[in-house]
Design a protein around this motif. Structure first.
Motif, PDB file in Angstrom:
ATOM      1  N   GLN A 147       0.822  -1.208   0.000  1.00  0.00           N
ATOM      2  CA  GLN A 147       0.000   0.000   0.000  1.00  0.00           C
ATOM      3  C   GLN A 147       0.858   1.260   0.000  1.00  0.00           C
ATOM      4  O   GLN A 147       0.529   2.258  -0.653  1.00  0.00           O
ATOM      5  CB  GLN A 147      -0.946  -0.026   1.197  1.00  0.00           C
ATOM      6  CG  GLN A 147      -2.053  -1.059   1.028  1.00  0.00           C
ATOM      7  CD  GLN A 147      -2.794  -1.369   2.307  1.00  0.00           C
ATOM      8  OE1 GLN A 147      -2.635  -0.688   3.317  1.00  0.00           O
ATOM      9  NE2 GLN A 147      -3.597  -2.424   2.284  1.00  0.00           N
ATOM     10  N   ALA A 148       1.989   1.211   0.708  1.00  0.00           N
ATOM     11  CA  ALA A 148       2.900   2.357   0.690  1.00  0.00           C
ATOM     12  C   ALA A 148       3.478   2.571  -0.702  1.00  0.00           C
ATOM     13  O   ALA A 148       3.562   3.708  -1.198  1.00  0.00           O
ATOM     14  CB  ALA A 148       4.025   2.152   1.700  1.00  0.00           C
ATOM     15  N   VAL A 149       3.870   1.472  -1.357  1.00  0.00           N
ATOM     16  CA  VAL A 149       4.398   1.554  -2.726  1.00  0.00           C
ATOM     17  C   VAL A 149       3.326   2.081  -3.671  1.00  0.00           C
ATOM     18  O   VAL A 149       3.594   2.923  -4.541  1.00  0.00           O
ATOM     19  CB  VAL A 149       4.906   0.172  -3.178  1.00  0.00           C
ATOM     20  CG1 VAL A 149       5.186   0.146  -4.679  1.00  0.00           C
ATOM     21  CG2 VAL A 149       6.168  -0.206  -2.410  1.00  0.00           C
ATOM     22  N   GLU A 150       2.108   1.605  -3.510  1.00  0.00           N
ATOM     23  CA  GLU A 150       1.016   2.047  -4.378  1.00  0.00           C
ATOM     24  C   GLU A 150       0.682   3.522  -4.176  1.00  0.00           C
ATOM     25  O   GLU A 150       0.342   4.229  -5.129  1.00  0.00           O
ATOM     26  CB  GLU A 150      -0.221   1.184  -4.142  1.00  0.00           C
ATOM     27  CG  GLU A 150      -1.355   1.496  -5.097  1.00  0.00           C
ATOM     28  CD  GLU A 150      -2.418   0.420  -5.107  1.00  0.00           C
ATOM     29  OE1 GLU A 150      -2.336  -0.470  -5.970  1.00  0.00           O
ATOM     30  OE2 GLU A 150      -3.330   0.460  -4.248  1.00  0.00           O
ATOM     31  N   GLN A 151       0.778   4.013  -2.947  1.00  0.00           N
ATOM     32  CA  GLN A 151       0.519   5.432  -2.693  1.00  0.00           C
ATOM     33  C   GLN A 151       1.488   6.315  -3.469  1.00  0.00           C
ATOM     34  O   GLN A 151       1.088   7.317  -4.078  1.00  0.00           O
ATOM     35  CB  GLN A 151       0.624   5.734  -1.193  1.00  0.00           C
ATOM     36  CG  GLN A 151      -0.567   5.253  -0.386  1.00  0.00           C
ATOM     37  CD  GLN A 151      -0.431   5.589   1.085  1.00  0.00           C
ATOM     38  OE1 GLN A 151       0.657   5.958   1.557  1.00  0.00           O
ATOM     39  NE2 GLN A 151      -1.504   5.457   1.832  1.00  0.00           N
ATOM     40  N   VAL A 152       2.755   5.941  -3.467  1.00  0.00           N
ATOM     41  CA  VAL A 152       3.739   6.712  -4.225  1.00  0.00           C
ATOM     42  C   VAL A 152       3.431   6.627  -5.717  1.00  0.00           C
ATOM     43  O   VAL A 152       3.470   7.627  -6.438  1.00  0.00           O
ATOM     44  CB  VAL A 152       5.171   6.212  -3.941  1.00  0.00           C
ATOM     45  CG1 VAL A 152       6.182   6.988  -4.782  1.00  0.00           C
ATOM     46  CG2 VAL A 152       5.503   6.349  -2.460  1.00  0.00           C
ATOM     47  N   ALA A 153       3.113   5.417  -6.192  1.00  0.00           N
ATOM     48  CA  ALA A 153       2.811   5.232  -7.611  1.00  0.00           C
ATOM     49  C   ALA A 153       1.617   6.060  -8.047  1.00  0.00           C
ATOM     50  O   ALA A 153       1.606   6.635  -9.144  1.00  0.00           O
ATOM     51  CB  ALA A 153       2.558   3.752  -7.897  1.00  0.00           C
ATOM     52  N   SER A 154       0.612   6.128  -7.197  1.00  0.00           N
ATOM     53  CA  SER A 154      -0.580   6.909  -7.532  1.00  0.00           C
ATOM     54  C   SER A 154      -0.256   8.392  -7.657  1.00  0.00           C
ATOM     55  O   SER A 154      -0.799   9.085  -8.526  1.00  0.00           O
ATOM     56  CB  SER A 154      -1.663   6.692  -6.464  1.00  0.00           C
ATOM     57  OG  SER A 154      -2.086   5.345  -6.449  1.00  0.00           O
ATOM     58  N   LYS A 155       0.643   8.875  -6.827  1.00  0.00           N
ATOM     59  CA  LYS A 155       1.050  10.286  -6.928  1.00  0.00           C
ATOM     60  C   LYS A 155       1.854  10.534  -8.205  1.00  0.00           C
ATOM     61  O   LYS A 155       1.697  11.572  -8.853  1.00  0.00           O
ATOM     62  CB  LYS A 155       1.852  10.677  -5.687  1.00  0.00           C
ATOM     63  CG  LYS A 155       1.015  10.749  -4.410  1.00  0.00           C
ATOM     64  CD  LYS A 155       1.857  11.171  -3.223  1.00  0.00           C
ATOM     65  CE  LYS A 155       0.985  11.211  -1.959  1.00  0.00           C
ATOM     66  NZ  LYS A 155      -0.079  12.235  -2.036  1.00  0.00           N
ATOM     67  N   ILE A 156       2.722   9.575  -8.553  1.00  0.00           N
ATOM     68  CA  ILE A 156       3.481   9.706  -9.802  1.00  0.00           C
ATOM     69  C   ILE A 156       2.513   9.738 -10.984  1.00  0.00           C
ATOM     70  O   ILE A 156       2.661  10.547 -11.915  1.00  0.00           O
ATOM     71  CB  ILE A 156       4.486   8.551  -9.932  1.00  0.00           C
ATOM     72  CG1 ILE A 156       5.566   8.658  -8.850  1.00  0.00           C
ATOM     73  CG2 ILE A 156       5.127   8.541 -11.319  1.00  0.00           C
ATOM     74  CD1 ILE A 156       6.443   7.425  -8.725  1.00  0.00           C
ATOM     75  N   ASP A 157       1.542   8.857 -10.972  1.00  0.00           N
ATOM     76  CA  ASP A 157       0.509   8.814 -12.011  1.00  0.00           C
ATOM     77  C   ASP A 157      -0.176  10.167 -12.137  1.00  0.00           C
ATOM     78  O   ASP A 157      -0.292  10.747 -13.230  1.00  0.00           O
ATOM     79  CB  ASP A 157      -0.499   7.713 -11.650  1.00  0.00           C
ATOM     80  CG  ASP A 157      -1.638   7.568 -12.643  1.00  0.00           C
ATOM     81  OD1 ASP A 157      -2.156   8.591 -13.134  1.00  0.00           O
ATOM     82  OD2 ASP A 157      -2.062   6.436 -12.913  1.00  0.00           O
ATOM     83  N   LEU A 158      -0.619  10.702 -11.022  1.00  0.00           N
ATOM     84  CA  LEU A 158      -1.369  11.958 -11.018  1.00  0.00           C
ATOM     85  C   LEU A 158      -0.530  13.131 -11.495  1.00  0.00           C
ATOM     86  O   LEU A 158      -0.998  13.997 -12.247  1.00  0.00           O
ATOM     87  CB  LEU A 158      -1.906  12.234  -9.604  1.00  0.00           C
ATOM     88  CG  LEU A 158      -2.778  13.466  -9.423  1.00  0.00           C
ATOM     89  CD1 LEU A 158      -4.082  13.329 -10.206  1.00  0.00           C
ATOM     90  CD2 LEU A 158      -3.078  13.688  -7.939  1.00  0.00           C
ATOM     91  N   GLU A 159       0.722  13.148 -11.098  1.00  0.00           N
ATOM     92  CA  GLU A 159       1.554  14.321 -11.345  1.00  0.00           C
ATOM     93  C   GLU A 159       2.294  14.287 -12.684  1.00  0.00           C
ATOM     94  O   GLU A 159       2.695  15.331 -13.193  1.00  0.00           O
ATOM     95  CB  GLU A 159       2.567  14.474 -10.205  1.00  0.00           C
ATOM     96  CG  GLU A 159       1.894  14.779  -8.861  1.00  0.00           C
ATOM     97  CD  GLU A 159       2.857  14.683  -7.691  1.00  0.00           C
ATOM     98  OE1 GLU A 159       4.079  14.545  -7.931  1.00  0.00           O
ATOM     99  OE2 GLU A 159       2.390  14.722  -6.536  1.00  0.00           O
ATOM    100  N   THR A 160       2.481  13.082 -13.256  1.00  0.00           N
ATOM    101  CA  THR A 160       3.266  12.988 -14.495  1.00  0.00           C
ATOM    102  C   THR A 160       2.441  12.626 -15.721  1.00  0.00           C
ATOM    103  O   THR A 160       2.895  12.816 -16.850  1.00  0.00           O
ATOM    104  CB  THR A 160       4.380  11.927 -14.365  1.00  0.00           C
ATOM    105  OG1 THR A 160       3.787  10.624 -14.258  1.00  0.00           O
ATOM    106  CG2 THR A 160       5.254  12.204 -13.152  1.00  0.00           C
ATOM    107  N   GLY A 161       1.259  12.048 -15.518  1.00  0.00           N
ATOM    108  CA  GLY A 161       0.481  11.568 -16.651  1.00  0.00           C
ATOM    109  C   GLY A 161       0.861  10.172 -17.103  1.00  0.00           C
ATOM    110  O   GLY A 161       0.233   9.614 -18.014  1.00  0.00           O
ATOM    111  N   TRP A 162       1.875   9.568 -16.479  1.00  0.00           N
ATOM    112  CA  TRP A 162       2.211   8.174 -16.751  1.00  0.00           C
ATOM    113  C   TRP A 162       1.252   7.307 -15.942  1.00  0.00           C
ATOM    114  O   TRP A 162       1.186   7.419 -14.721  1.00  0.00           O
ATOM    115  CB  TRP A 162       3.654   7.863 -16.361  1.00  0.00           C
ATOM    116  CG  TRP A 162       4.664   8.378 -17.335  1.00  0.00           C
ATOM    117  CD1 TRP A 162       5.108   9.672 -17.469  1.00  0.00           C
ATOM    118  CD2 TRP A 162       5.356   7.612 -18.329  1.00  0.00           C
ATOM    119  NE1 TRP A 162       6.025   9.757 -18.476  1.00  0.00           N
ATOM    120  CE2 TRP A 162       6.205   8.514 -19.033  1.00  0.00           C
ATOM    121  CE3 TRP A 162       5.355   6.271 -18.693  1.00  0.00           C
ATOM    122  CZ2 TRP A 162       7.028   8.094 -20.074  1.00  0.00           C
ATOM    123  CZ3 TRP A 162       6.181   5.848 -19.728  1.00  0.00           C
ATOM    124  CH2 TRP A 162       6.999   6.755 -20.407  1.00  0.00           C
ATOM    125  N   ALA A 163       0.503   6.435 -16.615  1.00  0.00           N
ATOM    126  CA  ALA A 163      -0.540   5.648 -15.961  1.00  0.00           C
ATOM    127  C   ALA A 163       0.066   4.487 -15.170  1.00  0.00           C
ATOM    128  O   ALA A 163       0.857   3.702 -15.711  1.00  0.00           O
ATOM    129  CB  ALA A 163      -1.524   5.117 -16.993  1.00  0.00           C
TER     130      ALA A 163
END
Length: 422
Positions: free
Chosen positions: A250-266
């Motif tokens: 869940q910690a890894v996914e939280q970071v990934a979700s922020k990267i998704d939101l901020e970069t446009g990489w899904a």
């Protein structure tokens, strides 16, 4: 490692994340259920739709995202082993090229990957039974000379076993045995069965979409080992694995979700497979649970218990999310293999309860293409029977015979004694 320090806004951005994740990690540190072991991230894999006319610009843009993502995870306290790039099946972007032109293109791509210290999966040569087997021969030639490129052949899917692909995969293995440095080209090739797009693990990684996506894979055999060393009851072990691995997932996914939101990489998901790395051994982890060695009675239960826990962790999943048993990447498994205490049939049996197949299996150099075909055929048949992702990565060693010690000079591999074929 890339760090963006060019503006106050960027600095504030990283500071805010540091505060957030510092608080999160403090909470993790004081949680009474924690084993104190932390997984590494084996890879952040980006998926791009490669265009051979502008691949250098594509790779440069992708590396900016990957290196920023690596920094974000390190800020959150997770060591990142590798960053990687995977493409659509390569025949799609070499279509219309002559064979010589395609080989030259991949040589240039390999040089770029080596310069940037990354590895690239160029996708499957064959997707269906109707695909041109000449593409498989081209893949063999590419992997024989290009050390930073990985590839695969799909040997089974929802439509059943692809027997032509099984035959082609066996031919690739024999070619790479004789036409790559120390036969290591086969480390970069896999026959894959029912492995869906967007797995972050190599050599199986590929996609068929628009690109601009990423996925994460863990290296968490150490976490599993710490839990299984103190738990003996299957249900208690399953619950402890769900709690501990789930917390990190869940910690890894939280970071990934922020990267998704901020970069446009899904963000496509997380492969929860507890990949080992040499002394961080899945073989030792499973043995700790049963009190005996890996391969004796209780091993199947241990593998099934781990897999049951992975299935119940509520994050977005991709790839195998099963127990990986790569003989030459796991010190304990390599030792057992060298002693003759572990066999391909055992590993395939464990794969029936959600291991991931036959991975980095050393074979004598006089193994025939027909024998390799039968091994890959068994993996493909089991995959179809169980509708589950499996793969085969077989490493015959040119000139070596049963009883010889392998002499791989590769930081990822453990050397062991080659066993006779069953």
């Amino acid at each position: 490692m890339f760090r963006n320090t060019g503006s106050c806004a960027t600095a504030c951005h990283f500071i805010s994340h540091a505060i957030f994740f510092g608080a999160f990690l403090l909470a993790v540190a004081i949680a009474p259920a924690s084993s104190q072991e932390k997984p590494k991230i084996r890879t952040i894999t980006a998926f791009i739709r490669l265009d051979s006319s502008q691949y250098k610009q594509q790779v440069a843009g992708t590396l900016t995202m990957l290196r920023n993502a690596k920094s974000r995870y390190e800020l959150a306290g997770y060591e990142v082993e590798t960053i990687r790039i995977a493409t659509q099946p390569f025949p799609e972007y070499t279509n219309g090229m002559s064979k010589d032109a395609a080989i030259a293109f991949f040589s240039d791509l390999n040089a770029l990957a080596k310069q940037e210290d990354i590895i690239v999966s160029i996708g499957p040569a064959l997707m269906t039974e109707k695909d041109d087997p000449a593409q498989a021969q081209m893949l063999a030639e590419i992997l024989g000379s290009d050390s930073h490129l990985f590839g695969s052949v799909i040997v089974a899917g929802s439509d059943g076993v692809h027997w032509n692909a099984v035959h082609a995969a066996a031919d690739i293995v024999k070619y790479l045995e004789d036409h790559s440095d120390k036969s290591l080209g086969n480390f970069r090739f896999a026959a894959i069965a029912n492995v869906a797009a967007y797995t972050p693990f190599f050599p199986a990684a590929y996609h068929q979409g628009l690109g601009h996506q990423f996925a994460i894979a863990l290296e968490s055999a150490n976490v599993v080992a710490a839990i299984m060393a103190v738990q003996r009851d299957p249900e208690a072990t399953r619950q402890a694995l769900i709690a501990e691995l789930g917390m990190h997932a869940q910690a890894v996914e939280q970071v990934a979700s922020k990267i998704d939101l901020e970069t446009g990489w899904a963000y496509m998901g997380l492969d929860l497979s507890p990949a080992p790395m040499k002394t961080a051994s899945i073989g030792s982890a499973a043995a700790g649970f049963g009190g005996g060695r890996f391969g004796t009675s209780g091993t199947l239960t241990a593998v099934a218990t781990i897999t049951a826990a992975l299935r119940d962790i509520t994050v977005k999943k991709v790839g195998y999310s099963g127990v990986m048993m790569p003989v030459l990447e796991d010190t304990r498994l390599a030792q057992l293999w060298g002693e003759g205490a572990l066999s391909m049939d055992q590993l395939l049996a464990y794969s029936a309860v959600c291991g991931t197949g036959l991975d980095t299996i050393p074979l004598p150099g006089d193994v025939t293409a027909k024998q390799i075909e039968r091994i890959i055929g068994d993996v493909a048949t089991l995959s179809v029977k169980l509708s589950k992702p499996l793969s085969a990565r077989l490493l015959p060693v040119a000139g070596a015979k049963a009883g010889d010690q392998t002499t791989f000079d590769d930081p990822n591999l453990v050397n062991t004694v080659i066993q006779p074929l069953p």
